[in-house]
Design an enzyme around this catalytic site. Structure first.
Site, short mmCIF file in Angstrom:
data_model
loop_
_atom_site.label_atom_id
_atom_site.label_comp_id
_atom_site.label_asym_id
_atom_site.label_seq_id
_atom_site.Cartn_x
_atom_site.Cartn_y
_atom_site.Cartn_z
N HIS A 17 0.84 -1.21 0.00
CA HIS A 17 0.00 0.00 0.00
C HIS A 17 0.86 1.25 0.00
O HIS A 17 0.60 2.21 -0.72
CB HIS A 17 -0.89 0.05 1.26
CG HIS A 17 -1.95 -0.99 1.34
ND1 HIS A 17 -2.14 -1.74 2.46
CD2 HIS A 17 -2.87 -1.39 0.44
CE1 HIS A 17 -3.16 -2.56 2.26
NE2 HIS A 17 -3.61 -2.38 1.03
N LYS A 41 -18.23 -5.22 7.74
CA LYS A 41 -16.97 -5.94 7.95
C LYS A 41 -16.56 -5.83 9.40
O LYS A 41 -16.94 -4.91 10.11
CB LYS A 41 -15.87 -5.37 7.04
CG LYS A 41 -16.04 -5.74 5.58
CD LYS A 41 -14.78 -5.46 4.82
CE LYS A 41 -14.90 -6.01 3.41
NZ LYS A 41 -13.66 -5.86 2.67
N ARG A 90 -2.30 -5.92 -8.17
CA ARG A 90 -1.28 -6.93 -7.87
C ARG A 90 -1.16 -7.95 -9.00
O ARG A 90 -0.08 -8.44 -9.28
CB ARG A 90 -1.64 -7.68 -6.59
CG ARG A 90 -1.52 -6.85 -5.35
CD ARG A 90 -1.99 -7.64 -4.17
NE ARG A 90 -3.39 -8.00 -4.39
CZ ARG A 90 -4.29 -8.18 -3.46
NH1 ARG A 90 -3.93 -8.12 -2.21
NH2 ARG A 90 -5.53 -8.47 -3.75
#
Length: 161
Positions: A17, A41, A90
Site C-alpha cells: 500500500h 466488515k 497486484r
C-alpha cells in the site's frame, strides 16, 4: 491542484500500500489515503486506528493526507474535489473487478478517472488478509508491514488470546 484519492480498507496498511501511495504522491499535488468504513466488515483495527497507523507510515510525504469515509467513493471524491482515483493492481485477477468498479465510478462521477498502478513485484503476493493470517498465528510479518504496524498487530492478537 490535482487531487487523487487512494481508497482502501488498509486493515492493516502494508508495504505494498505504501509503495502505491509514494508513487502516487510523485504524480499528484495532493493524495488522500481514504480508509473505507464498511459497517458489514469486522476489521482488526478501527478506522481511527487504521488512520493513525497510516499517518505514521506516510509522515515523510508532505502532500499525502489520511481520512476516512462511509458510503460511496464517488461521493467522497466529489466532496474532496478529486479528479483521480488511484488503485493498485497486484495481478491480472485484480484488473477485472477493478475495471468494472472504475467504469461504474466514472458513470456516477464523470470527472473521476481511475489510475491503475501496478504493484512493485516485491509486493505482488501481499495482501492485508494474508498478513493478518500470518500474524494471527505468530508468524513473521516484518517484511510486509512497517515496524509500528507490526507492533500494533502483535498487541491486537495478544489481547485476543
Amino acid at each position: 491542484m490535482r487531487v487523487a484519492i487512494y481508497p482502501g480498507s488498509f486493515d492493516p496498511v502494508t508495504l505494498g500500500h505504501l509503495d502505491i501511495a509514494e508513487r502516487g504522491a510523485k504524480v499528484f499535488d495532493k493524495v488522500i489515503i481514504a480508509v473505507m468504513v464498511n459497517p458489514h466488515k469486522n476489521p482488526l483495527f478501527t478506522s481511527e486506528e487504521r488512520k493513525e497507523l497510516i499517518r505514521n507510515a506516510v509522515k515523510h510525504l508532505p502532500n499525502v493526507e489520511v481520512d476516512s469515509f462511509p458510503g460511496l467513493l464517488v461521493e467522497y471524491a466529489r466532496d474532496q474535489g478529486a479528479s483521480v482515483i488511484i488503485k493498485g493492481l497486484r495481478a491480472v485477477s485484480d484488473f477485472e473487478s477493478e475495471l468494472q468498479m472504475a467504469s461504474l465510478n466514472r458513470h456516477m462521477y464523470e470527472a473521476a478517472e481511475t489510475l491503475f498502478i501496478p504493484t512493485n513485484h516485491n509486493y505482488s503476493y501481499l495482501s492485508s488478509s494474508i498478513v493478518k493470517e500470518i500474524a494471527r498465528h505468530g508468524g513473521p510479518i516484518a517484511d510486509f508491514v512497517p515496524k509500528h504496524v507490526e507492533l500494533a498487530m502483535r498487541e491486537k492478537f495478544s489481547n485476543q488470546s
